[in-house]
Design a protein around this motif. Structure first.
Motif, PDB file in Angstrom:
ATOM      1  N   ASP A 163      83.881 119.298 -11.366  1.00  0.00           N
ATOM      2  CA  ASP A 163      83.231 117.853 -11.248  1.00  0.00           C
ATOM      3  C   ASP A 163      81.916 118.174 -11.981  1.00  0.00           C
ATOM      4  OD1 ASP A 163      81.227 118.940  -9.633  1.00  0.00           O
ATOM      5  OD2 ASP A 163      81.413 117.580  -8.080  1.00  0.00           O
ATOM      6  N   ALA A 164      81.673 119.326 -12.602  1.00  0.00           N
ATOM      7  CA  ALA A 164      80.594 119.209 -13.657  1.00  0.00           C
ATOM      8  C   ALA A 164      79.146 119.013 -13.237  1.00  0.00           C
ATOM      9  CB  ALA A 164      80.873 118.460 -14.731  1.00  0.00           C
ATOM     10  N   GLU A 165      79.124 119.144 -11.849  1.00  0.00           N
ATOM     11  CA  GLU A 165      77.614 118.861 -11.424  1.00  0.00           C
ATOM     12  C   GLU A 165      76.672 120.089 -11.712  1.00  0.00           C
ATOM     13  OE1 GLU A 165      77.452 117.840  -7.137  1.00  0.00           O
ATOM     14  OE2 GLU A 165      75.281 117.222  -7.451  1.00  0.00           O
ATOM     15  N   GLU A 166      77.159 121.317 -11.607  1.00  0.00           N
ATOM     16  CA  GLU A 166      76.286 122.394 -12.069  1.00  0.00           C
ATOM     17  C   GLU A 166      77.031 123.354 -12.852  1.00  0.00           C
ATOM     18  OE1 GLU A 166      74.990 124.744  -8.507  1.00  0.00           O
ATOM     19  OE2 GLU A 166      74.103 122.914  -7.763  1.00  0.00           O
ATOM     20  N   LEU A 168      77.258 126.216 -15.583  1.00  0.00           N
ATOM     21  CA  LEU A 168      76.555 127.331 -15.698  1.00  0.00           C
ATOM     22  C   LEU A 168      75.350 126.994 -15.036  1.00  0.00           C
ATOM     23  CD1 LEU A 168      77.573 127.348 -19.588  1.00  0.00           C
ATOM     24  CD2 LEU A 168      78.575 128.539 -17.702  1.00  0.00           C
ATOM     25  N   GLY A 169      74.063 127.312 -15.813  1.00  0.00           N
ATOM     26  CA  GLY A 169      72.933 126.962 -15.229  1.00  0.00           C
ATOM     27  C   GLY A 169      72.354 125.881 -15.905  1.00  0.00           C
ATOM     28  N   ILE A 170      73.166 124.666 -16.573  1.00  0.00           N
ATOM     29  CA  ILE A 170      72.344 123.909 -17.320  1.00  0.00           C
ATOM     30  C   ILE A 170      72.610 122.386 -16.724  1.00  0.00           C
ATOM     31  CG2 ILE A 170      72.513 124.985 -19.554  1.00  0.00           C
ATOM     32  CD1 ILE A 170      75.192 123.610 -20.285  1.00  0.00           C
ATOM     33  N   GLY A 171      73.114 122.473 -15.301  1.00  0.00           N
ATOM     34  CA  GLY A 171      73.221 121.269 -14.720  1.00  0.00           C
ATOM     35  C   GLY A 171      74.338 120.421 -14.706  1.00  0.00           C
ATOM     36  N   ASP A 172      74.065 118.900 -14.744  1.00  0.00           N
ATOM     37  CA  ASP A 172      74.918 118.085 -14.481  1.00  0.00           C
ATOM     38  C   ASP A 172      75.573 117.330 -15.866  1.00  0.00           C
ATOM     39  OD1 ASP A 172      76.431 115.504 -14.196  1.00  0.00           O
ATOM     40  OD2 ASP A 172      75.069 114.787 -12.852  1.00  0.00           O
ATOM     41  N   TRP A 173      76.915 117.574 -16.237  1.00  0.00           N
ATOM     42  CA  TRP A 173      77.024 117.278 -17.703  1.00  0.00           C
ATOM     43  C   TRP A 173      78.259 116.448 -17.790  1.00  0.00           C
ATOM     44  CZ3 TRP A 173      74.401 116.859 -22.061  1.00  0.00           C
ATOM     45  CH2 TRP A 173      73.046 117.801 -21.676  1.00  0.00           C
ATOM     46  N   GLY A 174      78.581 115.647 -16.581  1.00  0.00           N
ATOM     47  CA  GLY A 174      79.642 114.524 -16.442  1.00  0.00           C
ATOM     48  C   GLY A 174      80.876 115.032 -16.876  1.00  0.00           C
ATOM     49  N   SER A 175      81.624 114.236 -17.450  1.00  0.00           N
ATOM     50  CA  SER A 175      82.742 114.410 -18.242  1.00  0.00           C
ATOM     51  C   SER A 175      83.080 115.470 -19.543  1.00  0.00           C
ATOM     52  CB  SER A 175      83.600 113.267 -18.516  1.00  0.00           C
ATOM     53  OG  SER A 175      84.537 112.927 -17.631  1.00  0.00           O
ATOM     54  N   ASN A 176      81.649 115.489 -19.990  1.00  0.00           N
ATOM     55  CA  ASN A 176      81.648 116.679 -20.932  1.00  0.00           C
ATOM     56  C   ASN A 176      81.929 118.166 -20.571  1.00  0.00           C
ATOM     57  OD1 ASN A 176      80.397 114.490 -22.276  1.00  0.00           O
ATOM     58  ND2 ASN A 176      78.523 115.665 -23.008  1.00  0.00           N
ATOM     59  N   GLY A 177      82.104 118.099 -19.067  1.00  0.00           N
ATOM     60  CA  GLY A 177      82.165 119.417 -18.426  1.00  0.00           C
ATOM     61  C   GLY A 177      83.701 119.563 -18.447  1.00  0.00           C
ATOM     62  N   VAL A 178      84.603 119.059 -18.993  1.00  0.00           N
ATOM     63  CA  VAL A 178      85.926 119.337 -19.232  1.00  0.00           C
ATOM     64  C   VAL A 178      86.177 120.611 -20.150  1.00  0.00           C
ATOM     65  CG1 VAL A 178      86.491 117.827 -21.358  1.00  0.00           C
ATOM     66  CG2 VAL A 178      88.371 118.512 -19.851  1.00  0.00           C
ATOM     67  N   ASP A 179      84.859 120.855 -20.859  1.00  0.00           N
ATOM     68  CA  ASP A 179      85.037 121.934 -21.627  1.00  0.00           C
ATOM     69  C   ASP A 179      84.931 123.269 -20.819  1.00  0.00           C
ATOM     70  OD1 ASP A 179      85.891 121.092 -24.104  1.00  0.00           O
ATOM     71  OD2 ASP A 179      83.823 121.586 -25.184  1.00  0.00           O
ATOM     72  N   ILE A 180      84.495 123.203 -19.780  1.00  0.00           N
ATOM     73  CA  ILE A 180      84.267 124.319 -19.003  1.00  0.00           C
ATOM     74  C   ILE A 180      85.741 124.625 -18.281  1.00  0.00           C
ATOM     75  CG2 ILE A 180      83.650 123.741 -16.522  1.00  0.00           C
ATOM     76  CD1 ILE A 180      81.812 126.593 -18.424  1.00  0.00           C
ATOM     77  N   SER A 181      86.411 123.845 -17.891  1.00  0.00           N
ATOM     78  CA  SER A 181      87.682 124.080 -17.365  1.00  0.00           C
ATOM     79  C   SER A 181      88.398 124.607 -18.483  1.00  0.00           C
ATOM     80  CB  SER A 181      88.518 122.709 -16.832  1.00  0.00           C
ATOM     81  OG  SER A 181      87.541 122.116 -15.975  1.00  0.00           O
ATOM     82  N   ILE A 182      88.445 124.129 -19.614  1.00  0.00           N
ATOM     83  CA  ILE A 182      89.240 124.682 -20.883  1.00  0.00           C
ATOM     84  C   ILE A 182      88.790 126.005 -21.084  1.00  0.00           C
ATOM     85  CG2 ILE A 182      89.731 124.251 -23.197  1.00  0.00           C
ATOM     86  CD1 ILE A 182      89.264 121.000 -22.841  1.00  0.00           C
ATOM     87  N   ALA A 386      62.275 115.460 -13.715  1.00  0.00           N
ATOM     88  CA  ALA A 386      63.175 115.800 -14.609  1.00  0.00           C
ATOM     89  C   ALA A 386      63.685 117.415 -14.331  1.00  0.00           C
ATOM     90  CB  ALA A 386      62.530 115.746 -15.941  1.00  0.00           C
ATOM     91  N   GLU A 387      62.886 118.241 -13.810  1.00  0.00           N
ATOM     92  CA  GLU A 387      63.264 119.555 -13.532  1.00  0.00           C
ATOM     93  C   GLU A 387      63.956 119.483 -12.126  1.00  0.00           C
ATOM     94  OE1 GLU A 387      60.059 122.133 -13.604  1.00  0.00           O
ATOM     95  OE2 GLU A 387      59.512 121.275 -15.473  1.00  0.00           O
ATOM     96  N   SER A 388      64.226 118.495 -11.260  1.00  0.00           N
ATOM     97  CA  SER A 388      64.733 118.574 -10.162  1.00  0.00           C
ATOM     98  C   SER A 388      66.238 118.846 -10.159  1.00  0.00           C
ATOM     99  CB  SER A 388      64.359 117.280  -9.449  1.00  0.00           C
ATOM    100  OG  SER A 388      65.432 116.794  -8.433  1.00  0.00           O
ATOM    101  N   ARG A 389      66.587 119.940 -10.415  1.00  0.00           N
ATOM    102  CA  ARG A 389      67.997 120.245 -10.478  1.00  0.00           C
ATOM    103  C   ARG A 389      68.663 120.199  -9.106  1.00  0.00           C
ATOM    104  NH1 ARG A 389      69.161 125.581  -8.550  1.00  0.00           N
ATOM    105  NH2 ARG A 389      67.377 126.260  -8.137  1.00  0.00           N
ATOM    106  N   TRP A 390      67.730 120.211  -8.068  1.00  0.00           N
ATOM    107  CA  TRP A 390      68.415 120.158  -6.800  1.00  0.00           C
ATOM    108  C   TRP A 390      67.635 119.280  -5.837  1.00  0.00           C
ATOM    109  CZ3 TRP A 390      70.362 125.442  -4.153  1.00  0.00           C
ATOM    110  CH2 TRP A 390      70.943 124.939  -2.929  1.00  0.00           C
ATOM    111  N   PRO A 391      67.853 118.148  -5.696  1.00  0.00           N
ATOM    112  CA  PRO A 391      66.924 117.342  -4.942  1.00  0.00           C
ATOM    113  C   PRO A 391      66.408 117.993  -3.737  1.00  0.00           C
ATOM    114  CG  PRO A 391      68.870 115.926  -5.849  1.00  0.00           C
ATOM    115  CD  PRO A 391      69.248 117.459  -6.340  1.00  0.00           C
ATOM    116  N   ALA A 392      67.190 118.292  -2.976  1.00  0.00           N
ATOM    117  CA  ALA A 392      66.772 118.944  -1.608  1.00  0.00           C
ATOM    118  C   ALA A 392      66.049 119.946  -1.504  1.00  0.00           C
ATOM    119  CB  ALA A 392      68.270 119.402  -0.783  1.00  0.00           C
TER     120      ALA A 392
END
Ligand SMILES: O=C([O-])CC(=O)C(=O)O
Ligand SMILES: [Mg+2]
Length: 596
Positions: A163-166, A168-182, A386-392
Motif C-alpha cells: 500500500d506504499a505507505e513506507e 524503503l526508507g523514503i515514505g509514502d509514495w501512493g500508487s507509484n509504489g507499484v514499482d516496489i511490488s514489481i 514535513a519531517e513527520s514520517r510517523w505522526p505518532a
C-alpha cells in the motif's frame, strides 16, 4: 504473465509454449518474444518472416552482448533502470538472463537503491502498466480487477502487494509504489527462480498523504488522503478473499506497509493463508542470519548481548522480536530477553511513561521510568511537519520537546553499553563517531548494522564504522557497499537486505504449497543463509555475497520446505526436497514455441 493466446506445459528443459498468436502478436508478448532467437521453423509456423531481421541467433549470448552494450550506454542509473524495464516489456527472458549474468552490477539498478529513485520519478519511468491496480475508492471491483489479469486458478504462485505507505526508507509514495511490488518480484525470479509468469504485482491504493503527489497533475493514483480504519481493513479483506477465491494456491507477500497496519494485517491473515510480511519477517530474519555469524565470531554469548535498535517501526521491532526469540533459544527467559533490547525512535528511548501513545508491538520494549530516572535528557526541537514520517512518534517527540527533552541515542549508548546496535531509522548519519567510539570502548567486538535504505539514508558507512572502531566492528548494511581496505585487511560488507532471504523463503513455501509460513520456517531461513557464510577470517562478510544469490536462495528454499513438511504445513510432500526445488525453479532460457 502470458497473453490468453498462449499455453505453457512442462518444466525446465521440457518446458514448451503453444500459442494461437501469429506475427506481431507474438513479438509484442514479452513472455513469448525471443527476437532474433526464433528458429526458422518457428518463424515459418508463427508467421514471423519479414518481421525480424534474417539473422538467427539461437545462442542467447549474442543477444546478451547487444543488450549489455545498450545498458552500458545509458547515461545514469535511472536511465539504466528504465532501459531494463523496457527490455522486460520487450523480451522477459532476455531481461532475466541479463540480470542473472550481471547480478552484482544490476541488482542495485533494477531493485534497491535505484528503484527508490524510480518511484520518486514515476511519471518519467512508467512505460507500460504492469500488475494490478486496486483502489479503495472502488472496493467492490477488487475481485473483478484481479480476474482481469487473465490467470486461471492454478496459474498463480505468488502475489506481492504494497500500500506504499513506507516505501524503503523514503515514505509514502501512493500508487507509484507499484514499482516496489514489481521490483520485489523480479528479485524473486532472479534470486530464487520463481516463475515470472506465475506472479502478480499488486498496488493497494488507499490514497496518499504525500502532498507532492496530491498536487501533481501527472500522479497516477487516487488523489485522496490515506483512508484508515474500517474502510481500510475491509479493503484488505476484500483483497485477501478475492485472492483466496481466484488463486487458491498462491502465497501473499506484504511489502512496505506502514507500521500501524503491517503487523495487524499479518496477525489477521497468517493462520488463514500462506503469507508473510517482508519488512518485519524477511528483514528480521536476514538480520538474524547476519547476527548468528557475528555473535559466533564475537565470542560473547547470546545471553550476554545488549541490543540497541534505532528506529522502532516495522523493520526495527521485527528485528527486535527475532533477537528476543534467539536469546530465548539460548536459555534466557522471554522477559529478561525483552529487557536486553532498547528501542530508540524520534521521542528518544521508548519508556513506559509513553505507554498510551506507543503501538502495541512497541510496548513490551518500553523501559521502566525508574530505570531511566538518572539518564540525562537532551533538549530537542519540535519537528517540522514535513519531517513527520510517523505522526505518532513525532507527536511524542513534540511532547518531550515541550517538557524536559529526550533520552537520545548517545545517552542510551553511554548508559547501556550495547554490544549490538541496529539502525532502521531512515535518517542518515545518526551513528556518529562519538556514539560508535563510546560503544567500542566497552565491548571487544561491537556489532553495528546501519540498515536504512536506500544508500544515502544509512546511519553510517561501513568505512566510518571500521575506522572508528579500529577494524573491530562486525558490520552489515541494508544497501550494497564496496569492500573497505583498512590496515591491510579487506573488509567485505555483507548486505543484510531482505533480498537475500525472502526469495528463498517464499520459493520454499511455494514448492511444498505450505498452508502457512511459520516462525520456525522463518528461523530455518535465517540459519540457512547464515550457513552460507562460514568464512571466519578477518574481514570476511557476515552474509553470502549477492552474486551467489541463486545458490543461497536454493539452500534457503530447501530448508524452509523441509521445515514446512516437518511441521505438517506442507500440502505437497516431495520425497526429495532438493530435487523438487531444483525442478520447480525457472531459468531464463528460451522454450520452444509451437503454433496451434
Ligand atoms: O527493499 C529493500 O531493499 C529492503 C526493504 O524491504 C525496505 O527497505 O523496505
Ligand atoms: Mg520493504
Amino acid at each position: 504473465m502470458f497473453s490468453r493466446q498462449a499455453r505453457v506445459s512442462g518444466f525446465g528443459a521440457n518446458r514448451k509454449i503453444a500459442t494461437t498468436a501469429r506475427g506481431y502478436d507474438v513479438l509484442r508478448d514479452p513472455a513469448l518474444n525471443k527476437g532474433t532467437a526464433f528458429t526458422q521453423h518457428e518463424r515459418d509456423a508463427l508467421e514471423l518472416n519479414g518481421l525480424l531481421p534474417p539473422v538467427i541467433t539461437t545462442e542467447i549470448a549474442l543477444q546478451l552482448e547487444r543488450a549489455y552494450a545498450a545498458y552500458q550506454n545509458a547515461p545514469d542509473d535511472l536511465s539504466k533502470h528504465i532501459y531494463m524495464w523496457r527490455l522486460h516489456d520487450n523480451n522477459a527472458t532476455l531481461f532475466y538472463a541479463l540480470l542473472q549474468h550481471h547480478m552484482l552490477e544490476m541488482l542495485p539498478v533494477v531493485y534497491d537503491p535505484v528503484v527508490g529513485q524510480a518511484i520518486k520519478n514515476y511519471s518519467e519511468v512508467m512505460t507500460r502498466p504492469r500488475g494490478v491496480f486496486l483502489s479503495i475508492d472502488d472496493p467492490d471491483s477488487v475481485e473483478r480487477k484481479l480476474a482481469a489479469f487473465g490467470a486461471d486458478a492454478d496459474d498463480i504462485d505468488l502475489l506481492v502487494a504494497s500500500d506504499a505507505e513506507e516505501i524503503l526508507g523514503i515514505g509514502d509514495w501512493g500508487s507509484n509504489g507499484v514499482d516496489i511490488s514489481i521490483g520485489k518480484l523480479a528479485v524473486y525470479t532472479a534470486a530464487a527462480g520463481v516463475d515470472p509468469h506465475r506472479v502478480i504485482p499488486v498496488i493497494l491504493d488507499v490514497g496518499t498523504d504525500n502532498e507532492k503527489l496530491l498536487n501533481d497533475p501527472l500522479y497516477i493514483g487516487y488523489k485522496h488522503s490515506r483512508v484508515r480504519g474500517k474502510r481500510y481493513d475491509d479493503f484488505i479483506d476484500a483483497y485477501v478473499s478475492a485472492v483466496k477465491k481466484l488463486f487458491p494456491k498462491a502465497m501473499l507477500h506484504w511489502e512496505d506497509f506502514g507500521s500501524t497496519n503491517a503487523r495487524r494485517i499479518l496477525d489477521r491473515y497468517r493462520s488463514v493463508v500462506p503469507t508473510f510480511n517482508d519488512d518485519m519477517q524477511g528483514t528480521g530474519s536476514i538480520v538474524l542470519g547476519a547476527l548468528l555469524n557475528a555473535v559466533a565470531r564475537s565470542k560473547t554469548p547470546w545471553s550476554e548481548q545488549r541490543v540497541v535498535v534505532l528506529g522502532a517501526g516495522t523493520a526495527g521491532v521485527g528485528i527486535a522480536d527475532q533477537i528476543r526469540d534467539q536469546m530465548v533459544r539460548h536459555g534466557v527467559s522471554a522477559e529478561e530477553a525483552t529487557r536486553r533490547i532498547w528501542l530508540v525512535d524520534l521521542p528518544g528511548l521508548l519508556t513506559e511513561s509513553m505507554h498510551d501513545d506507543l503501538l502495541d508491538f512497541q510496548r513490551p520494549y518500553a523501559r521502566p521510568d525508574a530505570e531511566v530516572a538518572g539518564y540525562t535528557r537532551t533538549a530537542c526541537e519540535t519537528l517540522p511537519a514535513a519531517e513527520s514520517r510517523w505522526p505518532a512518534m513525532s507527536a511524542l517527540r513534540d511532547k518531550a520537546a515541550a517538557r524536559d527533552g529526550i533520552i537520545d541515542l548517545a545517552t542510551v549508548v553511554r548508559n547501556v553499553h550495547p554490544t549490538i546496535m541496529i539502525g532502521t531509522s531512515t535518517m542518515p548519519h545518526l551513528f556518529t563517531e562519538e556514539i560508535v567510539r563510546d560503544m567500542a570502548a566497552h565491548t571487544e567486538r561491537p556489532i553495528i548494522f546501519p540498515l536504512s535504505n536506500p544508500t544515502e539514508l544509512h546511519e553510517a558507512t561501513p568505512r566510518q564504522l571500521i575506522e572508528w572502531t579500529d577494524g573491530k566492528v562486525f558490520v552489515a548494511t541494508g544497501a550494497p557497499f564496496d569492500d573497505v581496505s583498512y590496515k591491510n585487511v579487506t573488509y567485505k560488507i555483507g548486505q543484510a537486505n531482505n533480498a537475500a532471504l525472502y526469495p528463498g523463503l517464499g520459493f520454499g513455501a511455494i514448492v511444498v504449497r505450505a498452508k502457512a509460513v511459520s516462525d520456525d520456517m522463518i528461523f530455518a531461513s535465517a540459519q540457512a543463509v547464515a550457513g552460507q557464510a562460514t568464512d571466519t577470517t578477518e574481514g570476511a562478510p557476515l552474509l553470502p555475497p549477492n552474486d551467489k544469490l541463486r545458490e543461497t536462495s536454493a539452500v534457503v528454499a530447501v530448508q524452509v520446505a523441509r521445515k514446512a513438511i516437518e511441521q505438517g504445513l506442507a500440502q505437497v510432500q516431495p520425497e526429495n526436497v532438493v530435487e523438487a526445488v531444483r525442478e520447480y525453479a525457472w531459468w531464463p532460457v528460451y522454450s520452444p514455441v509451437e503454433a496451434i
